[in-house]
Scaffold this motif. Structure first.
Motif, PDB file in Angstrom:
ATOM      1  N   ASP A 176       6.915 -10.457 129.139  1.00  0.00           N
ATOM      2  CA  ASP A 176       6.922 -11.513 128.129  1.00  0.00           C
ATOM      3  C   ASP A 176       7.997 -11.241 127.080  1.00  0.00           C
ATOM      4  O   ASP A 176       8.243 -10.089 126.728  1.00  0.00           O
ATOM      5  CB  ASP A 176       5.576 -11.576 127.386  1.00  0.00           C
ATOM      6  N   THR A 193      -3.784 -10.335 133.304  1.00  0.00           N
ATOM      7  CA  THR A 193      -4.625  -9.785 134.370  1.00  0.00           C
ATOM      8  C   THR A 193      -4.486  -8.263 134.365  1.00  0.00           C
ATOM      9  O   THR A 193      -5.465  -7.534 134.504  1.00  0.00           O
ATOM     10  CB  THR A 193      -4.162 -10.337 135.742  1.00  0.00           C
ATOM     11  N   THR A 215      -5.301 -15.100 121.590  1.00  0.00           N
ATOM     12  CA  THR A 215      -5.423 -13.780 122.221  1.00  0.00           C
ATOM     13  C   THR A 215      -4.381 -13.612 123.316  1.00  0.00           C
ATOM     14  O   THR A 215      -4.368 -14.366 124.280  1.00  0.00           O
ATOM     15  CB  THR A 215      -6.824 -13.624 122.846  1.00  0.00           C
TER      16      THR A 215
HETATM   17  C1  WTA Z   1       0.675 -15.507 129.106  1.00  0.00           C
HETATM   18  C2  WTA Z   1      -4.252 -14.466 131.255  1.00  0.00           C
HETATM   19  C3  WTA Z   1       1.148 -16.348 124.835  1.00  0.00           C
HETATM   20  C4  WTA Z   1       1.692 -14.391 129.048  1.00  0.00           C
HETATM   21  C5  WTA Z   1      -5.153 -13.752 130.232  1.00  0.00           C
HETATM   22  C6  WTA Z   1       1.101 -13.344 129.960  1.00  0.00           C
HETATM   23  C7  WTA Z   1       0.014 -15.733 126.722  1.00  0.00           C
HETATM   24  C8  WTA Z   1       0.444 -14.185 131.008  1.00  0.00           C
HETATM   25  C9  WTA Z   1      -1.181 -15.610 125.985  1.00  0.00           C
HETATM   26  C10 WTA Z   1      -0.723 -13.507 131.668  1.00  0.00           C
HETATM   27  C11 WTA Z   1      -1.140 -15.925 124.590  1.00  0.00           C
HETATM   28  C12 WTA Z   1      -1.564 -15.085 128.051  1.00  0.00           C
HETATM   29  N1  WTA Z   1       0.048 -16.280 124.066  1.00  0.00           N
HETATM   30  N2  WTA Z   1       1.165 -16.102 126.139  1.00  0.00           N
HETATM   31  N3  WTA Z   1      -2.223 -15.876 123.826  1.00  0.00           N
HETATM   32  N4  WTA Z   1      -2.141 -15.205 126.839  1.00  0.00           N
HETATM   33  N5  WTA Z   1      -0.266 -15.419 127.995  1.00  0.00           N
HETATM   34  O1  WTA Z   1      -2.420 -12.711 134.014  1.00  0.00           O
HETATM   35  O2  WTA Z   1       2.922 -14.873 129.552  1.00  0.00           O
HETATM   36  O3  WTA Z   1      -3.179 -15.134 133.984  1.00  0.00           O
HETATM   37  O4  WTA Z   1       2.075 -12.480 130.506  1.00  0.00           O
HETATM   38  O5  WTA Z   1      -3.726 -13.537 132.133  1.00  0.00           O
HETATM   39  O6  WTA Z   1      -0.015 -15.363 130.328  1.00  0.00           O
HETATM   40  O7  WTA Z   1      -1.393 -14.414 132.508  1.00  0.00           O
HETATM   41  P1  WTA Z   1      -2.699 -13.958 133.258  1.00  0.00           P
END
Ligand code: WTA
Length: 660
Positions: A515, A431, A427
């Motif tokens: 990303d 945030t 998934t």
């Molecule tokens: C990375 C976490 C690849 C991504 C829910 C994003 C992911 C950042 C994935 C957000 C995934 C989160 N595959 N990358 N399944 N899920 N990311 O805000 O770089 O802590 O921009 O949220 O985590 O991190 P956050």
């Protein structure tokens, strides 16, 4: 094959694809037609979902108001109470005896709350907070371990319209102070401490220090007794939870709040030093959470036992511990401690004990378990598991396959295996997005190891080039979101300019996620890590993730982190930091072996200039590898700010290994 696309082509060489089993598909809650419905009428789709997953006090009159873009208003005119939706309505529907939370403390103490009991607790806490002068719109800072009171506190705030700001319990006093000040929190809810690796670990001292140094917004600190250690006490400021909450009335009527009433602020780190207070509001956030929690995990609330291993200090703990599962009336497990206390089988013991059927965790945890060895999970009965989720960072195909083969086929502790492995759902979200944005639907999507694949129904994501033009299938670029979505952030607390600058200025009329991503030949999306982690070597785009994957695929390697370091000739050069699984046989040079391995797997262009064998990698408390610090090492600079590391000594250990 042109050189320019060689790395992308290489990733697309993943030709494994696993179709859902007929048996799984037959009982799945999500169907193909969700995509069709959403594509035909996106707003109509969300309006339908909103009425399906939530009970509204007042129905909304407009699904989306985008006239003040990029600030969205969803479900305009609607009134809804988050706590009522997470609690009371399940009791009213006759499910009061269903377990809402099975709590497992690190020392092994346990507590379970039915929906009826949790509703009572939240009503008491809501009354108690009101008696302390907290009312709608006020901010409440929450600095708690993973104990039921964390969820109770968040829901009590939501019930009365107070805005919670949860600060991860691993953050320092200073980080806590800056968050209290930025949000001007009136109440802080904390605990004397928690348990970490078998020992009491204090929390209250950090709150004492933060409150002593903050600007003065805090009227009270409410303290849950958890580890029973002595704490310093300030009369008139500090109050025991046990003196205030149990004495409060269990009668409390939940009023509907405006759909756009702020539900919480959650601070997240950006590219600059100051953390951003991401604002989420009530209606849209809950709609997308509940819908995705149901669809992505194939939730059957009557029978499933859901376990998300994230801490409530992160968005995953907000969306898929506190809100999604409870709004959907699910039974869930929350666990206070570390995966290796008192032994490395603790997680699997918990899965077996509670019959967890849906597990949601991070790739870093999966890779750690791989490193510990499959004998550990093989020794438990994990047959109850039927959906496995991943979140937080790109999952390399090896970890994905291990998750599927080792965890997803376990049908007993005596080596029994399932015929059909459980589906894996990777998934992607942030945030800022509030809920899942890219994920397969189990029972519908044929999954590919390492790819999050497709936007969830009703979400429009794309991959674009430098100029914002869509890239063709088979090419890479920047991940963007084209249309506003229900759970989108509504801004940055106190800094709306920063909101526009950070997310809406890179490309016109598109949300810039930060990303990198690529579309494969089927148009499926592969996340390549933060854009800052994408390297450019001799004009070739290389993904740190891809090289890491290739290194981890080698049986000598347990974990790897790759960075691009500045290079005069090639722009950037690839450096890898690896933790070994074992030493090579016959005294061969491991560095040369691994360089040759990467060259063979991806191409000479990706061959790391340097490979450093290290004992540990620098990780934040949420398990993200801080590549920025490794980049400093690779570029021979003094290592930058490492205060958010889980283990502060790691950088010294790495420097030591690199010197040697
Ligand atoms: C990375 C976490 C690849 C991504 C829910 C994003 C992911 C950042 C994935 C957000 C995934 C989160 N595959 N990358 N399944 N899920 N990311 O805000 O770089 O802590 O921009 O949220 O985590 O991190 P956050």
């Amino acid at each position: 094959m042109s050189d320019k696309h060689s790395t992308l082509d290489n990733l697309s060489h993943e030709d494994r694809s696993f179709a859902p089993s007929a048996a799984f598909a037959a009982q799945a809650v999500a169907h193909e037609d969700l995509y069709r419905r959403a594509a035909e009428d996106r707003l109509g789709y969300w309006a339908d979902r909103a009425r399906e997953v939530l009970t509204w006090d007042t129905d909304f009159t407009q699904t989306l108001d985008w006239s003040e873009a990029p600030v969205a208003k969803w479900f305009v005119g609607g009134k809804v109470n988050a706590a009522y939706n997470a609690l009371d309505r399940h009791v009213e529907a006759g499910n009061g005896d269903r377990v809402a939370i099975h709590f497992e403390g690190e020392p092994g103490d346990t507590r379970s709350y039915t929906y009826a009991q949790l509703t009572d607790e939240v009503k008491r806490a809501a009354n108690a907070f009101e008696s302390l002068g907290v009312s709608t719109g006020d901010r409440v800072a929450v600095y708690l371990p993973m104990i039921p009171e964390a969820v109770i506190t968040m829901l009590a705030c939501a019930r009365i319209g107070a805005i919670h700001s949860v600060v991860f319990g691993g953050f320092s006093a200073d980080a806590l102070r800056s968050r209290i000040d930025d949000a001007e929190a009136k109440l802080v809810v904390t605990a004397d401490g928690t348990w970490r690796r078998g020992k009491p670990s204090p929390l209250k001292p950090a709150v004492d220090e933060a409150v002593a140094n903050c600007a003065g917004s805090v009227d009270n600190v409410l303290v849950v007794k958890r580890n029973g250690e002595d704490v310093a006490w300030t009369d008139g400021l500090d109050l025991w939870w046990d003196d205030v909450v149990p004495a409060a009335s269990p009668e409390h009527t939940a009023e509907g709040h405006d759909a756009e009433h702020p539900l919480f602020v959650l601070y997240t780190s950006g590219t600059t030093g100051k953390p951003k207070g991401i604002i989420h509001t009530t209606g849209g956030y809950l709609v997308q959470n509940a819908a995705t929690h149901r669809d992505t995990f194939d939730l059957h609330p009557e029978t499933d036992v859901f376990w998300c291993t994230a801490d409530i200090g992160w968005v995953t703990g907000h969306s898929y511990v506190t809100y999604g599962p409870l709004v959907n009336g699910a039974t869930q497990v929350i666990y206070e401690g570390t995966p290796d206390t008192p032994h490395q089988g603790r997680w699997w013991e918990i899965v077996e004990k509670y019959g967890v059927s849906i597990l949601y965790t991070a790739p870093t945890a999966i890779r750690t378990m791989m490193k510990w060895g499959r004998e550990i999970p093989d020794g438990y009965d994990l047959s109850s598991l039927r959906v496995l989720g991943s979140v937080g960072e790109p999952i390399n195909p090896e970890a994905w396959m291990w998750y599927r083969d080792v965890i997803g086929t376990n049908a007993g502790k005596n080596g029994e295996r399932k015929d059909e492995p459980t589906p894996i759902v990777d998934t992607w979200w942030q945030t800022e997005t509030g809920a899942h944005m890219i994920a397969p639907l189990p029972g519908v999507t044929a999954t590919k190891p390492g790819s999050a694949q497709v936007p969830v129904p009703g979400i429009t994501v794309d991959v674009v080039d430098e100029n914002g033009a869509s890239v063709a299938d088979g090419e890479g670029g920047y991940l963007v979101i084209r249309d506003p979505w229900p759970a989108m952030l509504r801004g940055i607390w106190g800094d709306m300019d920063r909101y526009r600058d950070t997310y809406w200025s890179r490309f016109e009329d598109m949300y810039f996620a930060g990303d990198g991503a690529k579309k494969d030949e089927d148009g499926d999306i592969w996340l390549l890590g933060r854009v800052d982690d994408v390297m450019n070597v001799s004009g070739h785009r290389l993904s740190t993730t891809e090289i890491e994957s290739s290194l981890v695929a080698n049986s000598l390697v347990a974990e790897a982190a790759v960075v691009g370091a500045k290079d005069e000739t090639t722009g950037e050069a690839v450096y890898a930091f690896v933790i070994l699984q074992r030493e090579p046989e016959g005294g061969e040079d491991v560095v040369e072996l691994l360089r040759a391995h990467v060259a063979k797997e991806i191409g000479a262009i990706a061959k790391p200039r340097g490979i450093f064998v290290v004992p540990e990698l620098p990780k934040t408390r949420s398990g993200k590898i801080m590549r920025r610090l490794l980049k400093d090492v690779a570029e021979g600079r003094e290592v930058g700010d490492s205060t958010t590391l889980a283990d502060a000594t790691v950088m010294a250990q790495i420097a030591d290994s690199v010197r040697r």
